[in-house]
Design an enzyme around this catalytic site. Structure first.
Site, mmCIF file in Angstrom:
data_model
loop_
_atom_site.group_PDB
_atom_site.id
_atom_site.type_symbol
_atom_site.label_atom_id
_atom_site.label_comp_id
_atom_site.label_asym_id
_atom_site.label_seq_id
_atom_site.Cartn_x
_atom_site.Cartn_y
_atom_site.Cartn_z
ATOM 1 N N LYS A 73 -9.331 -1.202 11.162
ATOM 2 C CA LYS A 73 -10.502 -1.237 12.045
ATOM 3 C C LYS A 73 -10.862 -2.674 12.407
ATOM 4 O O LYS A 73 -11.188 -2.961 13.566
ATOM 5 C CB LYS A 73 -11.679 -0.500 11.371
ATOM 6 C CG LYS A 73 -11.409 1.008 11.256
ATOM 7 C CD LYS A 73 -12.374 1.749 10.349
ATOM 8 C CE LYS A 73 -11.850 3.175 10.131
ATOM 9 N NZ LYS A 73 -12.727 3.979 9.252
ATOM 10 N N GLN A 122 -17.233 3.144 4.995
ATOM 11 C CA GLN A 122 -15.909 3.726 4.806
ATOM 12 C C GLN A 122 -15.952 4.821 3.738
ATOM 13 O O GLN A 122 -16.455 4.600 2.637
ATOM 14 C CB GLN A 122 -14.907 2.624 4.406
ATOM 15 C CG GLN A 122 -13.473 3.129 4.224
ATOM 16 C CD GLN A 122 -12.889 3.704 5.506
ATOM 17 O OE1 GLN A 122 -12.989 3.105 6.565
ATOM 18 N NE2 GLN A 122 -12.282 4.877 5.418
ATOM 19 N N ASP A 128 -19.755 6.288 13.704
ATOM 20 C CA ASP A 128 -18.912 7.371 13.175
ATOM 21 C C ASP A 128 -19.442 8.743 13.605
ATOM 22 O O ASP A 128 -18.740 9.750 13.476
ATOM 23 C CB ASP A 128 -18.854 7.321 11.640
ATOM 24 C CG ASP A 128 -17.586 6.647 11.118
ATOM 25 O OD1 ASP A 128 -16.609 6.550 11.876
ATOM 26 O OD2 ASP A 128 -17.587 6.231 9.941
HETATM 27 C C1 BQF Z 1 -1.073 6.309 11.779
HETATM 28 C C2 BQF Z 1 -8.914 8.677 6.837
HETATM 29 C C3 BQF Z 1 -8.708 10.428 5.204
HETATM 30 C C4 BQF Z 1 -9.853 9.990 4.541
HETATM 31 C C5 BQF Z 1 -10.546 8.900 5.034
HETATM 32 C C6 BQF Z 1 -3.193 5.016 11.908
HETATM 33 C C7 BQF Z 1 -5.035 5.503 10.457
HETATM 34 C C8 BQF Z 1 -4.267 6.472 9.835
HETATM 35 C C9 BQF Z 1 -2.978 6.737 10.259
HETATM 36 C C10 BQF Z 1 -6.430 5.230 10.020
HETATM 37 C C11 BQF Z 1 -8.467 7.941 8.007
HETATM 38 C C12 BQF Z 1 -7.243 8.343 8.751
HETATM 39 C C13 BQF Z 1 -9.172 6.808 8.412
HETATM 40 C C14 BQF Z 1 -2.439 5.994 11.290
HETATM 41 C C15 BQF Z 1 -8.735 5.950 9.553
HETATM 42 C C16 BQF Z 1 -7.111 7.632 10.081
HETATM 43 O O1 BQF Z 1 -0.397 5.426 12.348
HETATM 44 O O2 BQF Z 1 -0.657 7.468 11.659
HETATM 45 C C17 BQF Z 1 -4.490 4.766 11.496
HETATM 46 O O3 BQF Z 1 -6.724 4.085 9.790
HETATM 47 N N1 BQF Z 1 -7.378 6.234 9.914
HETATM 48 C C18 BQF Z 1 -10.354 6.459 7.696
HETATM 49 O O4 BQF Z 1 -11.017 5.491 8.012
HETATM 50 O O5 BQF Z 1 -10.754 7.174 6.648
HETATM 51 C C19 BQF Z 1 -10.076 8.249 6.171
HETATM 52 C C20 BQF Z 1 -8.238 9.784 6.327
#
Ligand code: BQF
Length: 292
Positions: free
Chosen positions: A52, A96, A119
């Site tokens: 992010k 987060q 969010d």
């Molecule tokens: C990719 C998330 C579960 C729990 C909390 C790119 C992200 C993920 C995959 C990413 C996720 C999942 C995020 C890919 C943010 C998605 O290339 O496939 C980016 O950063 N995500 C989160 O902030 O909290 C989570 C999943």
């Protein structure tokens, strides 16, 4: 079978946002500023927050990362949230997830000022979303809508099956897809762990959104030919051949499902990057609303 390229699409969206940010800067206007609170040192959470911050740099936003110890009390975390709420320099911020078990997640999400809640998790914003009023849409469902729109996939009148009822993905996804909107007007079935005979439901689906967090759960024999598959899963599995020591698996058994699909999101590089891009979009929106 066509891959829904979230990596490329998210890069396009970030380029579009970067142009808007340049315009703001040319006009002498304030640079959008996203802050993130990270509690503890969970590896995956750190990766997500770093992605992010990196995206902020890419689009020209200011960013602040507030790192807090895993042992922080709930009261101390709420004080950090209030500090961001009253900081006029910060347009939007996220906490987060997941949070350590001793902290009440709902209490934390309710402490975020709704006008900085990029969010879209505050109950006030969830309510607005549910009523199809203007608000910050949760980033993952919004990213899926954007992907469907940009690939011109018809949703009106289609049977959409959502697997998983989380507050972050499954529930809002089911609400949005049923609404009267550009990507929407679908007949939605929300399924979960208590659903009986899931396979009979998924076999009738034109579009399936899989967000239950079980690696390779959806198999080829559970879907019909021509189905559109949106895979929200990202389970880490050990893989010593990778530099990171792990690889990512989706909730879809890609090998058996992809040959039957008309469109399918890969993992990685599908929904995940779209989530990040939509967070940037919400932050730009937050800045615009502070300007107005
Ligand atoms: C990719 C998330 C579960 C729990 C909390 C790119 C992200 C993920 C995959 C990413 C996720 C999942 C995020 C890919 C943010 C998605 O290339 O496939 C980016 O950063 N995500 C989160 O902030 O909290 C989570 C999943």
């Amino acid at each position: 079978m066509i891959l829904l390229d979230g990596k490329k699409t998210s890069a396009d969206i970030k380029d579009e946002i970067a142009i808007e940010v340049s315009k703001l800067k040319e006009q002498g206007k304030k640079t959008p500023h996203l802050a993130a609170i990270l509690v503890g040192d969970d590896g995956a959470s750190r990766t997500y927050v770093n992605a992010k911050v990196k995206a902020c740099e890419k689009v020209g936003f200011a960013s602040t990362l507030v790192k807090l110890n895993a042992t922080i009390s709930e009261a101390e975390l709420l004080a950090e949230i209030e500090a961001l709420n009253i900081n006029d320099d910060v347009d939007g911020f996220i906490v987060q997830l997941p949070l350590p078990k001793h902290i009440d997640e709902q209490k934390v999400l309710m402490a975020v000022s709704p006008n900085k809640d990029v969010d879209g998790f505050h109950p006030e914003n969830v309510g607005k979303m549910t009523l199809n009023l203007p608000t910050f849409l949760p980033a993952t469902p919004a990213g899926i809508l954007e992907l469907l729109e940009r690939y011109e996939i018809e949703t009106s009148g289609k049977n959409v099956v959502v697997i998983g009822r989380s507050h972050i993905v499954g529930s809002p996804m089911s609400i949005l897809m049923a609404q009267k909107r550009t990507v929407g007007n679908a007949t939605v079935t929300l399924t979960h762990s208590r659903t009986k005979d899931l396979e009979s439901i998924t076999k009738e689906a034109d579009i399936i959104v899989v967000a239950l967090g079980v690696a390779e759960f959806l198999k080829g024999d559970m879907v019909k030919d021509g189905v559109v598959i949106i895979d929200v899963g990202i389970t880490r599995v050990d893989d010593s051949s990778k530099k990171s020591g792990f690889r990512l698996l989706g909730d879809v058994h890609f090998e058996s499902v992809a040959p039957k699909a008309s469109y399918i999101t890969p993992v990685p590089g599908g929904v995940g990057p779209m989530t990040i891009a939509m967070l940037m979009k919400n932050t730009l929106l937050a800045r615009a609303q502070n300007e107005a």
